[in-house]
Design an enzyme around this catalytic site. Structure first.
Site, PDB file in Angstrom:
ATOM      1  N   SER A 234      37.028  10.939 -19.596  1.00 16.01           N
ATOM      2  CA  SER A 234      37.851   9.765 -19.782  1.00 16.01           C
ATOM      3  C   SER A 234      38.768   9.681 -18.618  1.00 16.01           C
ATOM      4  O   SER A 234      39.257  10.574 -17.950  1.00 16.01           O
ATOM      5  CB  SER A 234      38.700   9.868 -21.384  1.00 16.01           C
ATOM      6  OG  SER A 234      39.929   9.062 -21.033  1.00 16.01           O
TER       7      SER A 234
ATOM      8  N   LYS B  20      38.541  14.482 -23.377  1.00 14.26           N
ATOM      9  CA  LYS B  20      37.370  13.742 -24.166  1.00 14.26           C
ATOM     10  C   LYS B  20      36.189  14.189 -23.629  1.00 14.26           C
ATOM     11  O   LYS B  20      35.833  14.569 -22.416  1.00 14.26           O
ATOM     12  CB  LYS B  20      37.724  12.183 -23.619  1.00 14.26           C
ATOM     13  CG  LYS B  20      38.851  11.654 -24.411  1.00 14.26           C
ATOM     14  CD  LYS B  20      38.656  11.588 -25.915  1.00 14.26           C
ATOM     15  CE  LYS B  20      37.521  10.504 -26.203  1.00 14.26           C
ATOM     16  NZ  LYS B  20      37.835   9.186 -25.935  1.00 14.26           N
TER      17      LYS B  20
ATOM     18  N   ASN C  65      33.083  12.200 -24.380  1.00 16.85           N
ATOM     19  CA  ASN C  65      32.246  10.668 -24.835  1.00 16.85           C
ATOM     20  C   ASN C  65      30.945  10.857 -24.993  1.00 16.85           C
ATOM     21  O   ASN C  65      30.346  11.169 -24.297  1.00 16.85           O
ATOM     22  CB  ASN C  65      32.925   9.742 -24.034  1.00 16.85           C
ATOM     23  CG  ASN C  65      34.355   9.339 -24.217  1.00 16.85           C
ATOM     24  OD1 ASN C  65      35.078   9.707 -25.075  1.00 16.85           O
ATOM     25  ND2 ASN C  65      34.915   9.128 -23.144  1.00 16.85           N
TER      26      ASN C  65
ATOM     27  N   ARG D 115       1.429 -27.562 -22.817  1.00 16.90           N
ATOM     28  CA  ARG D 115       2.143 -26.877 -21.903  1.00 16.90           C
ATOM     29  C   ARG D 115       3.968 -27.394 -22.290  1.00 16.90           C
ATOM     30  O   ARG D 115       4.185 -28.551 -22.195  1.00 16.90           O
ATOM     31  CB  ARG D 115       1.881 -26.931 -20.539  1.00 16.90           C
ATOM     32  CG  ARG D 115       0.499 -26.281 -20.317  1.00 16.90           C
ATOM     33  CD  ARG D 115      -0.060 -26.341 -18.985  1.00 16.90           C
ATOM     34  NE  ARG D 115       0.797 -25.746 -17.950  1.00 16.90           N
ATOM     35  CZ  ARG D 115       1.106 -26.339 -16.730  1.00 16.90           C
ATOM     36  NH1 ARG D 115       0.125 -27.371 -16.175  1.00 16.90           N
ATOM     37  NH2 ARG D 115       1.779 -25.679 -16.102  1.00 16.90           N
TER      38      ARG D 115
END
Length: 452
Positions: free
Chosen positions: A278, A284, A286, A317
């Site tokens: 972080s 952290k 993550n 088309r």
């Protein structure tokens, strides 16, 4: 896609296949195969086809001015028109007579669709390898952790015991089905496109069918029964397959990211320098791979909406619907390949905390074994009576903050049917795993090629 984000969401090889340079290479390949097929049938001189192939081999994408091509594409409405002009000019510089036969009898969509199918073929080959690798890793996890008991969760709440191996077996089974889906669609979708202006190949007179067959053989693609300019189910089949794969990886990423939550902490994505940190919180860790995969799983359904809408086309088309595919399909391919790459990386380096799995099983003080107790009692006193008895015991255990086994052991009806040792056995999570081991074994056998 910005190059700053490509490494976060995409996979390098598939991204290269859908690069501008690669697209032109595939279009050149389609033009060369067309000339060679027409020469095979006798529609154009063999010498012309040889010169066209020679220019492609010697000059390749260097025959194309990308800057002027980009400008001209905006005016022409598709990339094939200015591309053919430039490629024809390159052939003309070598042999004017041969240049007359570049793009003979074809329309722009023939070359663009065929190039798209060639891109898809190569990209699907990579995705097949990715799927097989991810499947093999998941199978290994299923075998390695087949006895590692953990809590199974429903509606984000603790449910009943399962094993980590069972969860991995379900992942492996998803990958196996994806591999089977891919095999099922290949012959249907990897199909050449050649129909001329309105799909009749009238410009090649009575040689149209023979040219289409030779064209398909030259490109190692299947031959369609009829042209499919306005029928886009083949392209949708490809996109749908990719969307399912991406969704499957998203489900896995959701699982392990929830299992990485601080309060749960049962598994973790592999660590690496600079990974999962972080900018403000040093503690952290993550689930960054899961974030990328879940972003892909979020984005692909939106792109699929465009693909589904593009099926509704006008007459022979279309106007606009076909064009929308050019933006959506390459991104779906790249997001799918990126999600697979990151899923494989996580499964291969998955860190498992068995102690926290045991802690989480015990945190309800036996409540997760309430069904086991109820079913054991149901054999003695009927299911409804057993349900009422155990439900009351659960409420008492919660109110008094006691272990459910202790509360149940005090109930006279329970004492009538079970002694202490029997009750202890009922409360063992590993004794209430149902047919999980049979399911894991079936997945392992399937992976080894044995009959289900």
């Amino acid at each position: 896609m910005s190059q700053l984000f490509a490494s976060l969401f995409y996979q390098a090889d598939v991204t290269q296949i859908f690069s501008d340079q690669a697209l032109i290479q595939y279009m050149i390949k389609a033009e060369v195969a067309l000339a060679q097929a027409e020469a095979d049938v006798g529609v154009i001189p063999q010498s012309a086809a040889s010169i066209i192939a020679q220019v492609a081999e010697e000059q390749g994408i260097h025959a194309i001015d990308f800057e002027s091509l980009a400008t001209a594409t905006a005016l022409a409405g598709n990339i094939a028109i200015p591309f053919v002009k430039q490629f024809t000019a390159a052939v003309k510089n070598v042999d004017e007579e041969a240049s007359r036969y570049v793009h003979w009898g074809a329309t722009s969509q023939d070359i663009i669709d065929t190039a798209t199918i060639l891109q898809a073929k190569d990209a699907l080959s990579i995705i097949q390898i990715q799927l097989q690798s991810a499947h093999d890793v998941a199978v290994h996890l299923a075998e390695q952790y087949r006895d590692q008991v953990m809590i199974g969760r429903t509606w984000l709440q603790q449910g009943l015991p399962i094993t980590l191996g069972h969860k991995a077996a379900r992942w492996a089974s998803s990958f196996q089905r994806d591999l089977e889906r891919l095999e099922q669609i290949k012959s249907r979708v990897l199909t050449v496109q050649l129909g001329g202006a309105v799909g009749s190949l009238a410009s090649i007179l009575d040689q149209g069918s023979a040219v289409v067959e030779a064209y398909a053989q030259r490109l190692d693609l299947s031959k369609p029964d009829c042209t499919w300019h306005g029928e886009r189910d083949r392209i949708l089949d490809i996109a749908h397959f990719l969307a399912v794969v991406t969704g499957n990886t998203g489900k896995m990423a959701r699982d392990w990211s929830l299992m990485m939550q601080t309060e749960i902490a049962e598994v973790f994505e592999p660590t690496a320098k600079g990974r999962g940190g972080s900018s403000t919180m040093p503690h952290k860790r993550n689930p960054v791979a899961a974030a990328s995969i879940l972003a892909a799983a979020n984005r692909v359904p939106a792109l699929m909406s465009s693909m589904y809408q593009s099926m509704v086309q006008e007459h022979e088309r279309s106007l606009g619907a076909w064009h929308a595919e050019w933006l959506a399909l390459p991104e779906i391919f790249q997001l799918c390949a990126g999600a697979l790459q990151r899923t494989h990386e996580v499964l291969q380096g998955l860190e498992v905390n068995s102690e926290n799995m045991q802690r989480n099983i015990e945190c309800t003080q036996g409540l997760i074994m309430a069904e086991a107790v109820m079913m054991a009692l149901a054999l003695k006193m009927g299911r409804l009576n057993a349900h009422h008895l155990v439900e009351a015991a659960c409420k008492k255990a919660v109110a008094e903050q006691r272990h459910l086994q202790d509360v149940v052991a005090e109930i006279a009806e329970v004492q009538q049917y079970f002694n202490v040792e029997q009750l202890q056995q009922i409360f063992k999570p590993e004794s209430y795993l149902g047919n999980i081991q049979d399911q894991i074994e079936a997945v392992l056998k399937h992976a080894k090629g044995e009959a289900k």
